[in-house]
Scaffold this active site. Structure first.
Site, mmCIF file in Angstrom:
data_model
loop_
_atom_site.group_PDB
_atom_site.id
_atom_site.type_symbol
_atom_site.label_atom_id
_atom_site.label_comp_id
_atom_site.label_asym_id
_atom_site.label_seq_id
_atom_site.Cartn_x
_atom_site.Cartn_y
_atom_site.Cartn_z
ATOM 1 N NE ARG A 61 40.993 36.919 34.428
ATOM 2 C CZ ARG A 61 39.810 37.532 34.510
ATOM 3 N NH1 ARG A 61 39.635 38.704 33.950
ATOM 4 N NH2 ARG A 61 38.807 36.963 35.139
ATOM 5 C CG HIS A 65 47.854 36.394 33.365
ATOM 6 N ND1 HIS A 65 47.637 36.983 32.133
ATOM 7 C CD2 HIS A 65 46.779 35.589 33.576
ATOM 8 C CE1 HIS A 65 46.484 36.556 31.633
ATOM 9 N NE2 HIS A 65 45.946 35.719 32.498
ATOM 10 C CG ASP A 66 53.965 37.530 38.872
ATOM 11 O OD1 ASP A 66 54.897 37.780 38.081
ATOM 12 O OD2 ASP A 66 54.129 37.468 40.106
ATOM 13 C CG ASN A 90 50.410 39.268 30.561
ATOM 14 O OD1 ASN A 90 49.534 38.546 31.025
ATOM 15 N ND2 ASN A 90 51.698 38.958 30.633
ATOM 16 C CG HIS A 188 37.306 32.134 33.950
ATOM 17 N ND1 HIS A 188 37.414 31.232 32.903
ATOM 18 C CD2 HIS A 188 38.439 32.884 33.903
ATOM 19 C CE1 HIS A 188 38.577 31.431 32.271
ATOM 20 N NE2 HIS A 188 39.207 32.430 32.872
#
Length: 319
Positions: A61, A65-66, A90, A188
């Site tokens: 994750r 996100h990065d 975050n 997920h």
């Protein structure tokens, strides 16, 4: 004319390679400058995973996100006031200590060579492998960004997003609907979600089910795990029954109306994505192959190469 045509074909071929692998990234980038780089990252992730399996979904994750904020440049790893790590989306990221550990070992073996952005990309791949997913070759050669601002964290997918909003956010990075279903499914099929994200789906003002489209035999289980008067910090598996294994049961759960988040559920209820879900849930589906392709595609969003960025000595701070 034949020579000109051949040259044109070469240009097209190179353009395709750049589109897939990014400008300056390639498989085996550290083969001569730090030949043990991938082994060091892999053994470090495995060591931490042995004592804390939560690092696997956390690292996967974190990489996603990065990449969705200023590209895959390791900016999410930078700490400090108002950095990306402090943004609401975050604050629950997990696994920073794994990246820091790998970086310390790499600096001892090959000082100033391996970027934090590459460590994160490799660690995400290794996290999938450790949770029973298939491995893949990761193009490397990214450099680290110097800017990390919480205010830039505004395009990450949200648990309440409709399919149209998810498509818009993914297409902004040239990721299509197939990539969307693949990456969300991979992200997920392992890990958990805070109860606060689903309370509005499982309770209404009178304490009954708020979302009638959910499997009504499944709702009581979620209500027990996430009581209406709870503080919302308890967590539930995103892939019920298989939250620690990278597999295709996430898609099977969607087909049973057991998607945990609203953003998951719409992948089944929307005609534009249902056929992809059905393909991936099939016994001979190609989910693992497609996930590797989509991860390579995503991991080269906005990469910094050449003289752009830097190679950080410590992943949590610029040089």
């Amino acid at each position: 004319m034949g020579l000109v045509r051949s040259f044109a074909l070469v240009i097209v071929f190179l353009s395709c390679l750049i589109a897939v692998y990014g400008q300056g990234t390639r498989i085996g980038f550290y083969s001569t400058t730090c030949p043990n780089a991938e082994t060091i990252v892999r053994t470090t992730v495995a060591s931490h995973f042995g004592s804390d399996p939560k690092v696997a979904p956390g690292l996967l994750r974190m990489h996603n996100h990065d990449c969705f904020v200023q590209g895959c440049d390791g900016s999410v790893l930078l700490s400090g006031p108002n950095s990306e790590r402090t943004a609401g989306a975050n604050v629950n990221l997990h696994g920073f200590e794994v990246i820091d550990d790998a970086k310390r070992q790499l600096e001892a073996a090959c000082p100033g060579v391996v970027s934090c952005a590459d460590i994160l990309a490799l660690a995400a791949r290794d996290s999938v492998s450790l949770t029973n997913g298939q491995s893949w070759q990761v193009p490397t050669g990214r450099r680290d960004g110097r800017v990390s601002l919480a205010s830039n964290v505004n395009n990450l997918p949200s648990p309440s997003d409709s399919l149209a909003i998810q498509q818009r956010k993914f297409s902004a990075f040239r990721l299509n609907t197939r990539d969307l279903v693949t990456l969300v499914g991979g992200g997920h099929t392992i890990g958990t979600a805070a109860c606060g994200f689903i309370t509005n789906r499982i309770f209404n003002s009178s304490g009954n089910t708020a979302d009638p489209t959910m499997d009504q035999t499944f709702v009581p289980q979620l209500q027990r795990l996430c009581p209406q008067n709870g503080d919302g910090s308890a967590r539930v598996d995103l892939d019920t029954g298989s939250g620690n294994t990278f597999d295709t049961s996430y898609f099977i759960n969607l087909s049973r109306n057991r998607g945990i988040l609203q953003s998951d559920h719409v992948l089944w209820t929307s005609p534009a994505t249902r056929s992809i879900v059905q393909e991936f849930m099939a016994p001979r589906g190609n989910f693992n192959v497609q996930f590797a392709r989509s991860m390579v595609k995503m991991s080269n969003i906005g990469v910094k190469t050449g003289t752009n960025g830097e190679i950080r000595r410590v992943c949590s701070a610029v040089n």
